[in-house]
Write a protein that holds these residues in place. Structure first.
Motif, PDB file in Angstrom:
ATOM      1  N   TRP A  49    -111.302  18.441 103.504  1.00 27.19           N
ATOM      2  CA  TRP A  49    -112.427  17.973 104.318  1.00 27.19           C
ATOM      3  C   TRP A  49    -113.775  18.332 103.729  1.00 27.19           C
ATOM      4  O   TRP A  49    -114.776  17.621 103.915  1.00 27.19           O
ATOM      5  N   VAL A  66    -115.446  22.598 110.891  1.00 25.99           N
ATOM      6  CA  VAL A  66    -115.207  21.156 110.723  1.00 25.99           C
ATOM      7  C   VAL A  66    -115.976  20.376 111.775  1.00 25.99           C
ATOM      8  O   VAL A  66    -116.623  19.362 111.474  1.00 25.99           O
ATOM      9  N   LYS A  67    -115.917  20.840 113.016  1.00 30.32           N
ATOM     10  CA  LYS A  67    -116.641  20.151 114.100  1.00 30.32           C
ATOM     11  C   LYS A  67    -118.152  20.173 113.847  1.00 30.32           C
ATOM     12  O   LYS A  67    -118.843  19.155 114.039  1.00 30.32           O
ATOM     13  N   TYR A  82    -107.548  20.876 107.089  1.00 27.38           N
ATOM     14  CA  TYR A  82    -108.288  22.111 107.361  1.00 27.38           C
ATOM     15  C   TYR A  82    -107.338  23.173 107.904  1.00 27.38           C
ATOM     16  O   TYR A  82    -106.286  22.887 108.464  1.00 27.38           O
ATOM     17  N   GLU A 101    -113.996  28.422 121.069  1.00 31.47           N
ATOM     18  CA  GLU A 101    -114.454  27.784 119.837  1.00 31.47           C
ATOM     19  C   GLU A 101    -115.786  27.071 120.058  1.00 31.47           C
ATOM     20  O   GLU A 101    -116.650  27.049 119.174  1.00 31.47           O
ATOM     21  N   LEU A 127    -112.337  21.284 120.488  1.00 29.24           N
ATOM     22  CA  LEU A 127    -112.492  22.733 120.530  1.00 29.24           C
ATOM     23  C   LEU A 127    -112.205  23.270 121.930  1.00 29.24           C
ATOM     24  O   LEU A 127    -112.525  22.628 122.928  1.00 29.24           O
ATOM     25  N   SER A 170    -111.324  14.935 111.180  1.00 30.54           N
ATOM     26  CA  SER A 170    -110.526  15.535 112.248  1.00 30.54           C
ATOM     27  C   SER A 170    -109.032  15.557 111.935  1.00 30.54           C
ATOM     28  O   SER A 170    -108.276  16.282 112.581  1.00 30.54           O
ATOM     29  N   GLU A 195    -106.562  26.465 110.504  1.00 29.87           N
ATOM     30  CA  GLU A 195    -106.840  26.698 111.924  1.00 29.87           C
ATOM     31  C   GLU A 195    -108.178  27.394 112.133  1.00 29.87           C
ATOM     32  O   GLU A 195    -108.938  27.051 113.056  1.00 29.87           O
ATOM     33  N   LEU A 201    -109.461  16.612 117.197  1.00 23.17           N
ATOM     34  CA  LEU A 201    -109.932  17.991 117.045  1.00 23.17           C
ATOM     35  C   LEU A 201    -110.867  18.315 118.205  1.00 23.17           C
ATOM     36  O   LEU A 201    -112.067  18.050 118.136  1.00 23.17           O
ATOM     37  N   GLU A 228    -110.776  27.089 110.475  1.00 19.51           N
ATOM     38  CA  GLU A 228    -111.898  26.256 110.054  1.00 19.51           C
ATOM     39  C   GLU A 228    -112.274  25.199 111.097  1.00 19.51           C
ATOM     40  O   GLU A 228    -113.212  24.426 110.878  1.00 19.51           O
ATOM     41  N   ARG A 229    -111.577  25.168 112.202  1.00 25.53           N
ATOM     42  CA  ARG A 229    -111.793  24.114 113.194  1.00 25.53           C
ATOM     43  C   ARG A 229    -113.250  24.035 113.654  1.00 25.53           C
ATOM     44  O   ARG A 229    -113.829  22.941 113.751  1.00 25.53           O
TER      45      ARG A 229
END
Length: 302
Positions: free
Chosen positions: A158, A186-187, A178, A221, A217, A174, A180, A215, A182-183
């Motif tokens: 990503w 990424v968002k 990636y 998160e 959150l 999404s 876990e 994805l 890095e969620r």
């Protein structure tokens, strides 16, 4: 614009995925090709793209009817030729998927007699490299070797796409590879990407909805992301915060709705307990409270 078809799968999740991915590819067709198939991109005249009407493939062996995801008719640069681009979205591993791609190819070519570029978009998580060929051999000859292009999203990094202004790539972050932890990042990078794009509010809303489907959150998160936003350069932070309020208010609204739902559930349980003490039958209590009979039996045993 014509509406391209979507494959009917047995499960609702497959249908939802196929519909979303079909719409993404149709809405941002040039960006999709440019971002993930750059060798093909220069040959296509994107001012002449038509999404063909529904194509239904009848599988007489399986006894099923399937509809082909996206079939685009394009003109080629520098040549007076038509090319059909067939894109198929696949959200679950299927051992005979290359064969199915060939069957679709054969059906489409027999009907239209136009050259076809097949593309498979795979979104499921599988460590093995998926085949991009289907072969038919006899003891004396290789009769057929059918090839197709393939985008295996989980094998894409990503981070390689976050500097682009490509809306198709932004949405598909999404489903890329990636970790876990890095969620949240990424968002955040997705939000930063869409603030740079010159797209209309409807397209932006669709991109956000697509991303959130794959994805989303959780509360913790979300708090972490807001902290990260505070550390953005002031100008960029302001642009992200100017995204439609619904993007940020949605989380609050969902929290309110979740609280209401929990309150209703609690009241129903309290009512069920009262009815249990009065000796009412489990089936009648279930009808009144909308609780399952299993839940009611568990309450009674407790």
């Amino acid at each position: 614009m014509f509406t391209a078809p979507v494959i009917f799968e047995e499960k609702a999740d497959y249908m939802k995925h196929d519909r979303l991915t079909k719409k993404l590819i149709q809405e941002f067709f040039e960006e999709f090709i440019e971002g993930f198939f750059p060798d093909l991109h220069p040959y296509i005249d994107f001012t002449n793209v038509t999404f063909l009407e529904q194509e239904v493939y009848l599988d007489y062996i399986e006894g099923s009817k399937k509809e082909i995801d996206v079939l685009a008719e394009v003109k080629l640069h520098y040549e007076d030729k038509i090319l059909h681009i067939h894109t198929e979205a696949q959200s679950t591993h299927e051992a005979n998927f290359p064969e199915r791609m060939f069957l679709y190819f054969s059906y489409l070519y027999a009907k239209h007699r136009k050259p076809i570029q097949p593309i498979a978009v795979l979104s499921y998580n599988r460590s093995q490299e998926e085949p991009t060929q289907f072969k038919i051999n006899t003891p004396t000859q290789e009769v057929l070797q059918f090839n197709f292009l393939q985008l295996q999203l989980r094998k894409k990094n990503w981070k390689e796409y976050i500097q682009s202004d490509n809306p198709a790539a932004a949405a598909l972050l999404s489903q890329m590879g990636y970790e876990e932890h890095e969620r949240v990042q990424v968002k955040l990078e997705f939000l930063r990407m869409i603030t740079r794009m010159k797209i209309n509010p409807v397209q932006m809303e669709f991109l956000y909805g697509y991303f959130e489907t794959y994805l989303k959150l959780n509360k913790k998160e979300g708090e972490q992301m807001m902290e990260k936003m505070e550390n953005l350069p002031e100008e960029e932070k302001e642009m992200v915060m100017q995204l439609p309020n619904s993007y940020f208010e949605r989380g609050k609204q969902e929290g309110i709705e979740e609280g209401i739902e929990k309150g209703i559930k609690k009241r129903n349980r309290e009512l069920a307990l009262k009815l249990i003490t009065r000796g009412m039958s489990t089936s009648d209590i279930a009808e009144i409270t909308d609780l399952s009979e299993a839940e009611i039996k568990k309450l009674a045993s407790e």
